[in-house]
Motif scaffolding. Structure first.
Motif, PDB file in Angstrom:
ATOM      1  N   SER A 118      -8.577  -1.138   2.889  1.00 49.95           N
ATOM      2  CA  SER A 118      -8.931  -0.920   1.478  1.00 49.95           C
ATOM      3  C   SER A 118      -8.567  -2.076   0.564  1.00 49.95           C
ATOM      4  N   GLY A 166      -7.239  -1.436  -3.908  1.00 47.61           N
ATOM      5  CA  GLY A 166      -7.875  -0.192  -3.485  1.00 47.61           C
ATOM      6  C   GLY A 166      -6.875   0.788  -2.897  1.00 47.61           C
ATOM      7  N   LYS A 197      -5.930   4.451  -4.415  1.00 44.93           N
ATOM      8  CA  LYS A 197      -6.125   5.591  -3.519  1.00 44.93           C
ATOM      9  C   LYS A 197      -4.849   6.411  -3.398  1.00 44.93           C
TER      10      LYS A 197
END
Length: 466
Positions: A42, A46, A50
């Motif tokens: 990710s 990211g 998340k």
């Protein structure tokens, strides 16, 4: 400088160096594998977003940024950084102690007290060190501790009319502390409130209110993260709102934290005897109970214990999260309270001829020397065991990399160690993330002796499953 002073300082530096050197044997364990895999999938930003929405609000904090950056490098570098954070915490606690007790600060003589305090903290915090100092993921708690001590130091040293730059820096630090977690920010809020009670000048009060605003904002950013509630649901943990149950939780968590803190309490008492160096100008002519332990003085010094136990309050609604790592802040404030109060008791006792003999400088120096010798000996033993574990992990890891892509399942022999020392975080082959990290669908362990190992680590068929 006398020869004895040189020997003590050399032993102090050796003890500190050995403690820091333990980070050289750090390896990846447990959640380290999951986070590295997720960062690869990710990206850093990211992954942070998340986790904020699915697991924990702390993942958008400054601590998390540092943690994730360190997790992408060698484990020894990360553990070394956390160890330096622990040393920084000790230095800040020493400065706080000098201000709170009225001792005259002597920069040229700070090396020995710092080495002594760092050694005592290492022993006193021994129940937590493996998870907060030498484990890459858990080291985030040590950084939070350093930030908390920096915040307190800034507050007690700030002027009545701080500059705009100081106010801005303090406001940013307060936000960062709040975002580090409610267990970090809430005790600091209580500390600020207690600082307001005696009635500081208006300039100071406005600064304290600004810091309180920053802490509150940071705590809310963390507390309102959707991930906190999803994490509780995944762990089948329900929030407690019943007042009677919350009172029971307070007693249970207090007992749990105090159990973890027994070595820290002993270390704080030793610190009160061994470490004060300097002069008490306010009490040097009248070391009496009334001067050292008057009502106002008791109220001032009791705040450290109030701050320590206030850190339990956020845990009352979700007591399952009150584990060993979260008690590091409780330990630090408890240590400060006992150390500061105990040093004043030493001030009274030194007026007694018997205790005056026991508390003389030569015996203090002997006590420090014995402390440094013990810490050095313990850390040498720990280093040897940690090096053995790391050697097994590195050799096994090299073969696993060779086998990646040739099979889905591999048999490995667990890392063997007779006794894990308190400074070593050891959790071998925890879950599927371990297998995924090395490119397998499954890694199975065998410690029964069914397989015959050609090289101590892998099965006779080059690790391939039967």
């Amino acid at each position: 400088m006398r020869f004895a002073d040189i020997i003590i300082k050399v032993m102090g530096l050796l003890a500190v160096g050995m403690i820091l050197s333990l980070s050289l044997n750090a390896v990846l364990w447990a959640d380290d594998f999951h986070i590295r895999i997720s960062l690869g999938e990710s990206g850093m930003l990211g992954f942070m977003l998340k986790q904020y929405h699915s697991w924990d609000g702390r993942f958008i904090s400054l601590n998390a940024v540092v943690q994730l950056l360190l997790l992408q490098g060698p484990p020894a570098l990360a553990a070394g950084a956390w160890s330096m954070m622990f040393l920084l915490s000790a230095a800040l606690m020493l400065r706080i102690f000098y201000v709170e007790t009225g001792l005259t600060w002597q920069p040229g003589a700070a090396l020995l007290p710092l080495a002594g305090l760092f050694s005592l903290l290492w022993l006193g915090f021994s129940p937590l060190l493996a998870e907060t100092l030498y484990w890459i993921t858990g080291g985030i708690y040590t950084m939070s501790l350093a930030m908390s001590m920096a915040f307190i130091w800034m507050v007690i040293r700030s002027s009545d009319n701080p500059s705009r730059a100081a106010m801005l820096a303090g406001f940013l630090l307060s936000i960062f502390c709040g975002m580090a977690g409610v267990i970090v920010g809430f005790p600091l809020l209580v500390f600020l409130f207690l600082r307001m009670l005696p009635g500081h000048p208006k300039g100071r009060l406005s600064f304290l209110l600004l810091l309180a605003l920053g802490l509150t904002a940071g705590i809310l950013i963390n507390l309102l993260a959707p991930g906190n509630y999803r994490r509780a649901a995944v762990l089948s943990t329900s929030f407690v709102w019943d007042m009677g149950q919350m009172a029971l939780n307070f007693m249970k968590i207090s007992y749990r934290y105090l159990s973890f803190s027994l070595p820290a309490i002993g270390a704080a008492l030793l610190a009160a005897v061994l470490l004060p160096r300097g002069h008490y100008p306010a009490h040097s002519n009248s070391p009496s109970l009334s001067s050292a332990f008057g009502l106002r003085r008791l109220l001032e010094e009791s705040r450290w214990f109030v701050v320590a136990f206030s850190g339990i309050l956020p845990m009352l609604v979700i007591p399952d999260f009150a584990g060993g790592r979260t008690s590091i802040f409780f330990m630090a404030y408890l240590f400060l309270g006992i150390w500061i109060t105990g040093s004043r008791l030493m001030l009274i006792l030194r007026a007694n001829p018997l205790f005056s003999f026991l508390l003389n400088t030569r015996l203090k120096q002997l006590g420090l020397l014995l402390l440094f010798i013990c810490v050095t000996a313990i850390s040498v033993v720990h280093f040897s065991t940690a090096a053995s574990i790391r050697r097994q992990v590195v050799q096994r890891e090299a073969i696993l990399y060779q086998l990646a892509g040739t099979t889905d399942t591999v048999w490995v022999k667990p890392v063997l160690v007779d006794k894990v020392p308190f400074s070593v975080f050891f959790l071998d082959l925890k879950d599927a993330d371990y297998a995924k990290y090395y490119g397998f669908s499954s890694i199975r362990t065998d410690s029964t002796g069914v397989h015959e190992w050609p090289d101590y680590y892998l099965s006779p068929r080059w690790g391939l499953a039967d």
